[in-house]
Design an enzyme around this catalytic site. Structure first.
Site, mmCIF file in Angstrom:
data_model
loop_
_atom_site.group_PDB
_atom_site.id
_atom_site.type_symbol
_atom_site.label_atom_id
_atom_site.label_comp_id
_atom_site.label_asym_id
_atom_site.label_seq_id
_atom_site.Cartn_x
_atom_site.Cartn_y
_atom_site.Cartn_z
ATOM 1 N N CYS A 357 0.794 -1.230 0.000
ATOM 2 C CA CYS A 357 0.000 0.000 0.000
ATOM 3 C C CYS A 357 0.829 1.284 0.000
ATOM 4 O O CYS A 357 0.482 2.214 -0.726
ATOM 5 C CB CYS A 357 -1.044 0.030 1.110
ATOM 6 S SG CYS A 357 -0.818 -1.146 2.422
ATOM 7 N N ARG A 386 7.203 -11.401 4.877
ATOM 8 C CA ARG A 386 6.842 -11.201 6.281
ATOM 9 C C ARG A 386 7.540 -12.270 7.104
ATOM 10 O O ARG A 386 7.481 -13.450 6.755
ATOM 11 C CB ARG A 386 5.327 -11.299 6.469
ATOM 12 C CG ARG A 386 4.598 -10.288 5.607
ATOM 13 C CD ARG A 386 3.108 -10.342 5.818
ATOM 14 N NE ARG A 386 2.460 -9.369 4.930
ATOM 15 C CZ ARG A 386 1.164 -9.144 4.875
ATOM 16 N NH1 ARG A 386 0.358 -9.819 5.682
ATOM 17 N NH2 ARG A 386 0.655 -8.262 4.054
ATOM 18 N N GLN A 404 0.726 -10.964 -3.316
ATOM 19 C CA GLN A 404 -0.677 -10.579 -3.147
ATOM 20 C C GLN A 404 -1.238 -10.094 -4.476
ATOM 21 O O GLN A 404 -0.544 -9.420 -5.228
ATOM 22 C CB GLN A 404 -0.784 -9.438 -2.140
ATOM 23 C CG GLN A 404 -0.350 -9.815 -0.749
ATOM 24 C CD GLN A 404 -0.496 -8.643 0.203
ATOM 25 O OE1 GLN A 404 0.065 -7.581 -0.028
ATOM 26 N NE2 GLN A 404 -1.251 -8.831 1.263
ATOM 27 N N ASP A 406 -2.991 -7.530 -5.104
ATOM 28 C CA ASP A 406 -3.286 -6.407 -4.231
ATOM 29 C C ASP A 406 -3.754 -5.220 -5.051
ATOM 30 O O ASP A 406 -3.163 -4.906 -6.076
ATOM 31 C CB ASP A 406 -1.986 -6.042 -3.500
ATOM 32 C CG ASP A 406 -2.241 -5.336 -2.187
ATOM 33 O OD1 ASP A 406 -3.413 -5.155 -1.834
ATOM 34 O OD2 ASP A 406 -1.254 -4.953 -1.539
ATOM 35 N N HIS A 408 -5.475 -1.091 -4.543
ATOM 36 C CA HIS A 408 -5.939 -0.009 -3.684
ATOM 37 C C HIS A 408 -6.806 0.913 -4.510
ATOM 38 O O HIS A 408 -6.409 1.309 -5.606
ATOM 39 C CB HIS A 408 -4.746 0.707 -3.059
ATOM 40 C CG HIS A 408 -3.972 -0.221 -2.172
ATOM 41 N ND1 HIS A 408 -2.888 -0.944 -2.645
ATOM 42 C CD2 HIS A 408 -4.181 -0.607 -0.892
ATOM 43 C CE1 HIS A 408 -2.449 -1.731 -1.662
ATOM 44 N NE2 HIS A 408 -3.214 -1.558 -0.592
ATOM 45 N N LYS A 489 -13.882 -3.892 7.824
ATOM 46 C CA LYS A 489 -13.616 -4.735 6.651
ATOM 47 C C LYS A 489 -14.663 -5.821 6.489
ATOM 48 O O LYS A 489 -15.366 -6.191 7.429
ATOM 49 C CB LYS A 489 -12.228 -5.355 6.752
ATOM 50 C CG LYS A 489 -12.150 -6.529 7.713
ATOM 51 C CD LYS A 489 -10.846 -7.314 7.543
ATOM 52 C CE LYS A 489 -10.802 -8.456 8.531
ATOM 53 N NZ LYS A 489 -9.494 -9.005 8.772
ATOM 54 N N HIS A 535 -8.500 -1.076 0.603
ATOM 55 C CA HIS A 535 -7.541 -2.146 0.308
ATOM 56 C C HIS A 535 -8.364 -3.364 -0.065
ATOM 57 O O HIS A 535 -9.344 -3.670 0.607
ATOM 58 C CB HIS A 535 -6.741 -2.570 1.539
ATOM 59 C CG HIS A 535 -6.007 -1.490 2.246
ATOM 60 N ND1 HIS A 535 -4.646 -1.408 2.247
ATOM 61 C CD2 HIS A 535 -6.439 -0.466 3.002
ATOM 62 C CE1 HIS A 535 -4.258 -0.386 2.987
ATOM 63 N NE2 HIS A 535 -5.325 0.207 3.465
#
Length: 662
Positions: A357, A386, A404, A406, A408, A489, A535
């Site tokens: 992000c 991670r 991911q 991912d 945004h 979320k 997200h």
RNA sequence: GCCCCCCUAGCUCAGACGGUAGAGCGUUUCCAUGGUAAGGAAAAGGUCACCGGUUCGAUUCCGGUGGGGGGCUCCA
């Protein structure tokens, strides 16, 4: 003899004044516990005038819990029989079974479990009655002086409702005695109950495994030894449960990853870091390509960002403050030292990114933005790292490096409702395209103690998420206070082919990052406004989704994902040339086809293709060659003979195109 | 990270009071030319995860490291 009036399962009835539910339900073997005026009670409970009694079947959710909890008592008794010096923790029922925590002299091994299990069978055979006995705190402390953990629970009684509630619970402190044939207690345990009438009401059970667990779930507490078991209303149900576990093991993605040559975790790279082999690579690329295409259709723009960044970026985003223990430690570059080892010039710290992000925010902030550009949807297959604790790593589903899908989304507050609604529809349809069908949604709301932002913003965003969720007409579970501190979320939970639930996609509203990055756009009136940031990841991580799909399909991927879509098998070597021509035609039609020209016999080739779970086999011998045709053998063993090559291509092509499972 | 268990051929696994190892599958070669889930034969393949210690001698016993498994905890 005097009588009292009660209702039994809604029907008025008159019984002897000292009648117990055991007698009332004597004819109904499946009733093992009851509710009196709505409260779950033992069948030995005393009844009073006007009571409403309801029989609870062993197969109902409450009945199963009682069965399993009683089995846990039997296990505890058996453990103390076999290992006298063992102290007791707690032993609640759980999904499909039960556990009991013990503090033994030494940890249990598999042979110990066998001994415990046979001691349990004996206790079940003995038919010990469970007797409820009300006691006082003082008496209980005295009686259980040798059980330090139980004494601790008695002290905690005031705070009932946590995990200790099975043991103490409600207003009364009770002990359950197991009575032997002579009516004398052979074993006792602090417990709220209720229980089965006797141990002989346990139809089928099995001890599963032992493991360690912290006392009362806290790392700071001593570690106890937990034994897991399962118990069922019938032997058949136990067998079915064990079969399901065996089936789950067979489709374990870690096992299939080796068997089907999809991926591996070389020790040389490090724990939780996978490499994808060519066959796994094909599946993964097919997954990604389709996802890319759908995102393109949906108005996403594709961006790329580096795997490394200077510390300042994660300081700005806040990750270093509250997520640093999950990050790989920094690399320090360009540092210069004096000869005495002191720092002459401070170096730069670089981190592997645990999230994408902040990078996307920089892209948003790279120039002025207009309301006309919103919603701006930035998408990336972003690989993150991670440092997961070693004990939690699990194949592809919990790794240390993963990618991911991912994105945004930056939009105005007004756009948020529509955006979330269409987003959720998009997410669910995409998951359906990958073959998952059964979903429920979970809405995580604000935890007032651990959150930032305006009440009104939270309320608005939560309501927008809720509306979007409701519009899907799926089951919606509320996760009160479960949101991250920066926004509410929705997560999509999907059930796989054998009924296990996986958390898949998450859609998260964020009030925090736009502020930290001072993101702005120019509104219609020329003022600068802060965008809302959403997200979202559909797969969560590609690796994880890959693992879930592998297990969902048990490795038998639908043709569009299958690494090898067709294996061509000549009946004998003489037909290799003919099939080679056919294979060429399939290849130019874009079909992934292999010709098995090895010197195995055709039976062996069929077996090999079957074990590799290839969706189609193309078989040709003399008859086919003369007619210019082929036979298609399907993965389920069915077969169609004498198919023209063009027709075979068309059939397989359309199955691939429509992402059909065969 | 914590507790327990495990690591022997590419894979699945045997094995040994401590005296350096086997099977099946796979691989390679040869024979066989076979119509729907294993044709036959031969061969190659192992620092028994790694590093230390004890021992005349360690793959085996002890300790550490790495990796894996089952849980606990965690999963922003």
């Amino acid at each position: 003899m005097s009588q009292i009036s009660i209702t039994v399962d809604g029907a008025k009835s008159s019984v002897e004044i000292d009648a117990r539910p055991t007698q009332i339900f004597a004819e109904r073997k499946e009733i093992i516990v009851c509710k009196v005026n709505g409260v779950l009670k033992d069948l030995w409970t005393e009844l009073s005038e006007g009571d409403a009694v309801e029989g609870i079947s062993i197969s109902s959710p409450e009945g199963l819990s009682v069965l399993r909890h009683s089995t846990a008592h039997v296990m505890a008794q058996a453990v103390q029989q076999v290992f006298a010096q063992t102290r007791l923790g707690i032993g609640p029922p759980i999904t499909d079974g039960f556990y009991y925590d013990f503090d033994p002299e030494r940890p249990f091994n598999p042979e110990d479990l066998e001994k415990v299990e046979s001691a349990m069978r004996k206790i079940v055979k003995d038919g010990q009655r469970f007797r409820r006995r009300v006691t006082t705190e003082a008496d209980a402390l005295k009686e259980l002086a040798h059980e330090p953990y139980k004494c601790e629970l008695i002290g905690l009684k005031a705070g009932a409702g946590d995990e200790a509630s099975v043991e103490v619970g409600g207003s009364e402190l009770t002990i359950y005695d197991n009575l032997g044939r002579d009516g004398q207690p052979v074993w006792s345990d602090l417990c709220r109950g209720p229980h089965l009438p006797s141990t002989k009401h346990i139809p089928a059970f099995k001890l599963m495994r032992s493991a360690a667990a912290y006392w009362r779930g806290s790392e700071k507490n001593p570690m106890l030894q937990r034994i897991y078991g399962t118990a069922w209303p019938s032997q058949d149900e136990l067998t079915a449960y064990l079969d399901l576990l065996a089936e789950a093991e067979k489709r374990d993605h870690r096992r299939l990853g080796t068997e089907l040559d999809l991926f591996s975790f070389p020790e040389e790279i490090g724990s939780g870091l996978a490499v994808f082999h060519p066959k796994g690579g094909i599946i993964r690329r097919a997954m990604e390509d389709y996802s890319r295409k759908r995102h393109e259709d949906e108005g996403y723009e594709f961006v790329y960002s580096p795997h490394l960044t200077k510390a300042a970026l994660f300081e700005k985003s806040g990750h270093l403050q509250w997520y640093s223990e999950g990050m790989y430690p920094p690399m320090i570059m360009d540092e210069e030292l004096h000869s005495d080892g002191t720092i002459k010039r401070a170096g730069q710290q670089y981190y592997m990114k645990p999230m994408n992000c902040p990078f996307h925010n920089l892209i948003f902030a790279s120039r002025g933005r207009s309301y006309r550009e919103l919603p701006l949807r930035l998408f990336e297959f972003g690989t993150v790292y991670r440092y997961e604790k070693s004990g939690v790593i699990h194949g592809l589903t919990r790794a240390r490096g993963f990618t991911q899908d991912d994105a945004h989304i930056y939009c105005t507050k007004e756009q948020m409702v529509d955006e979330l609604d269409s987003l959720l529809t998009f997410v669910l349809n995409l998951l359906r395209d990958y073959g998952l069908e059964d979903f429920y949604l979970e809405l995580s709301t604000r935890n007032p103690e651990k959150s930032v932002g305006e009440d009104a913003d939270w309320a608005e965003a939560t309501e927008a998420l809720r509306k979007a969720a409701v519009a899907q007409k799926l089951e919606l579970v509320l996760d009160e206070g479960g949101a991250a501190f920066y926004g509410p979320k929705i997560s999509v939970q999907a059930k796989d082919a054998i009924g296990r639930t996986w958390q898949m996609s998450t859609i998260q509203v964020d009030f925090q990052l736009p502020q930290r990055f001072e993101l702005e756009y120019s509104a219609t009136d020329g003022t600068r406004q802060r965008p809302v940031m959403i997200h979202r990841a559909l797969f969560g991580s590609i690796e994880r989704f890959f693992g879930v799909l592998t297990e969902h399909y048990s490795g038998a991927f639908p043709p569009w994902l299958a690494p090898v879509q067709v294996t061509a098998i000549p009946v004998a070597e003489a037909f290799v040339d003919y099939l080679a021509g056919v294979v060429k035609a399939f290849k130019s039609a874009g079909i992934r086809i292999d010709l098995d020209a090895s010197d195995d016999r055709m039976q062996k080739k069929i077996r090999n293709a079957q074990m590799q779970k290839v969706p189609y086999m193309l078989i040709a011998g003399e008859e086919d060659q003369l007619a210019g045709k082929v036979s298609i053998r399907y993965r389920n063993g069915e077969q169609k003979n004498g198919i023209a090559v063009v027709d075979a291509i068309a059939e397989i092509q359309s199955a691939i195109r429509d992402r059909k499972q065969v």
